[in-house]
Design an enzyme around this catalytic site. Structure first.
Site, short mmCIF file in Angstrom:
data_model
loop_
_atom_site.label_atom_id
_atom_site.label_comp_id
_atom_site.label_asym_id
_atom_site.label_seq_id
_atom_site.Cartn_x
_atom_site.Cartn_y
_atom_site.Cartn_z
N ASP A 96 -8.14 10.18 14.27
CA ASP A 96 -9.39 9.82 14.56
C ASP A 96 -9.84 10.77 13.01
O ASP A 96 -8.88 11.40 12.32
CB ASP A 96 -10.16 10.96 15.25
CG ASP A 96 -11.95 10.64 15.09
OD1 ASP A 96 -12.17 9.96 15.11
OD2 ASP A 96 -12.31 11.59 15.56
N SER A 97 -10.64 10.59 12.68
CA SER A 97 -11.55 10.66 11.66
C SER A 97 -11.78 12.23 11.38
O SER A 97 -12.01 12.85 10.21
CB SER A 97 -12.59 10.08 10.76
OG SER A 97 -13.90 10.29 11.89
N TYR B 233 -16.03 8.91 7.71
CA TYR B 233 -15.71 7.17 8.15
C TYR B 233 -16.64 5.70 7.77
O TYR B 233 -16.74 4.80 7.48
CB TYR B 233 -14.26 6.93 9.22
CG TYR B 233 -12.52 7.17 8.90
CD1 TYR B 233 -12.72 8.22 8.36
CD2 TYR B 233 -11.94 6.50 9.66
CE1 TYR B 233 -11.38 8.66 7.88
CE2 TYR B 233 -10.56 7.27 9.28
CZ TYR B 233 -10.74 8.43 8.95
OH TYR B 233 -8.99 8.53 7.94
N GLY B 234 -17.69 6.61 9.37
CA GLY B 234 -18.41 5.30 9.16
C GLY B 234 -19.16 4.66 8.22
O GLY B 234 -19.76 4.04 8.37
N CYS C 38 -11.14 6.30 17.31
CA CYS C 38 -11.43 7.01 16.83
C CYS C 38 -12.80 4.93 16.67
O CYS C 38 -11.79 4.38 16.18
CB CYS C 38 -11.51 6.39 14.55
SG CYS C 38 -12.52 6.31 13.84
N ASN C 39 -13.23 4.55 17.39
CA ASN C 39 -14.16 3.51 16.89
C ASN C 39 -14.18 2.17 15.60
O ASN C 39 -14.07 0.93 15.91
CB ASN C 39 -15.65 3.57 18.01
CG ASN C 39 -15.69 3.44 19.21
OD1 ASN C 39 -15.96 2.73 19.61
ND2 ASN C 39 -15.42 5.44 19.13
N THR C 40 -14.19 3.46 14.43
CA THR C 40 -15.03 3.61 13.06
C THR C 40 -13.56 2.43 13.05
O THR C 40 -13.18 1.75 11.95
CB THR C 40 -15.31 3.46 12.45
OG1 THR C 40 -16.86 4.46 13.55
CG2 THR C 40 -15.82 3.55 11.11
N CYS D 113 -19.13 5.95 20.04
CA CYS D 113 -18.70 7.06 18.53
C CYS D 113 -17.72 8.08 19.71
O CYS D 113 -18.26 8.60 19.97
CB CYS D 113 -18.71 7.34 17.69
SG CYS D 113 -18.45 8.32 16.28
N HIS E 277 -17.17 10.88 18.33
CA HIS E 277 -17.66 12.00 18.81
C HIS E 277 -18.45 12.66 19.66
O HIS E 277 -18.88 13.37 20.00
CB HIS E 277 -18.51 12.35 17.15
CG HIS E 277 -16.84 12.17 16.16
ND1 HIS E 277 -15.86 11.54 15.92
CD2 HIS E 277 -16.88 14.05 15.21
CE1 HIS E 277 -15.28 12.01 14.99
NE2 HIS E 277 -16.13 13.86 14.64
#
Ligand code: DGL
Length: 259
Positions: free
Chosen positions: A10-11, A42-43, A73-75, A183, A185
């Site tokens: 993930d970021s 990242y977004g 991570c969705n992004t 997201c 997070h």
């Protein structure tokens, strides 16, 4: 191969929400988690930058022998997973905003989506939205500023609550009855989100579905680990103390990374 670890990246610390689900559903699996916190969020990066970082993370995990990678991570998923799947020979599991489950639940036919700009502007997100948009209104909200606060460990504080109110209240006013957390997070914000939202609004996230999908794919590739005491190695290129806080109560090793 079966005792090789699952790689997760993930970021930053957000993907630990996914790691916890995976660990619950697949307790025998060894894991390696990479938190690229130095490069979060990242977004707010370009699609090209997100792709390059995702590839770098993938190479790190593959070099450590991972048999499967979860892009937690969705992004990164919405911008890079097609490329990664085409290029690397191991299975990849991704995470996308759970619009489809929300579409099945909504009665008001209005769904709110809180996600990063990188996810909302991705081609994959547009594709999925089109499929479910049929008679359902999707109200998108960029959660700008939330990831950096969570990366600092500031989850339950006035600044975070104020930002969330700014993002959620307009969606509530428009009549949504489901809010999708797009997201990884954001699950850490659920207690604060619940304190803002009226009780009838469903909060939907995809952590458990990702863990189930990971299990299915391991099973179908005959890659499930045998019963054993699994080990969990976490790497971060930022402050370890914050990552540690998010993993309180879990038996894991956490190491610094110059990455
Ligand atoms: N956890 C990442 C996600 O699911 C956060 C993205 C970011 O770093 O902005 O999209």
């Amino acid at each position: 191969m079966n005792i090789q670890p699952i790689g997760i990246f993930d970021s930053g610390v957000g993907g630990t929400s996914i790691w916890k689900e995976i660990n619950r559903v697949l307790p025998d699996e060894h894991t390696i988690y990479l938190a690229d916190s130095k490069n979060a969020p990242y977004g707010e990066k370009s699609a090209e930058e997100i792709l390059a970082l995702s590839e770098k993370n993938t190479q790190f995990l593959i070099a450590r022998g991972c048999k499967l990678i979860v892009v937690a991570c969705n992004t990164a998923t919405t911008n890079a997973i097609a490329y990664l799947r085409a290029k690397y020979p191991i299975p990849f599991i991704g995470i996308e905003p759970a619009i489809k489950p929300a579409a099945l639940q909504t009665v008001s036919k209005k769904i709110g989506i809180l996600a990063t700009q990188g996810t909302l502007s991705s081609a994959l997100f547009h594709q999925t939205s089109k499929v479910v948009a049929n008679g359902i209104e999707l109200i998108e909200q960029n959660g700008e500023g939330l990831v950096p606060l969570i990366e600092q460990g500031r989850v339950d504080n006035p600044e975070t609550k104020e930002l969330l109110e700014r993002y959620l209240n307009p969606m509530v006013a428009q009549g949504v009855d489901c809010i999708v957390l797009g997201c990884t997070h954001y699950p850490y914000l659920i207690p604060v989100i619940k304190s803002i939202l009226p009780a009838h609004i469903h909060i939907i996230d995809s952590g458990e579905a990702v863990a189930r999908q990971t299990k299915n794919i391991l099973e179908s590739h005959l890659l499930l680990a045998p019963k054993n005491k699994a080990t969990h190695q976490f790497y971060s290129n930022a402050k370890l103390s914050i990552l540690k806080e998010f993993l309180t109560g879990y038996e894991v090793e956490i190491a610094a990374l110059d990455f």
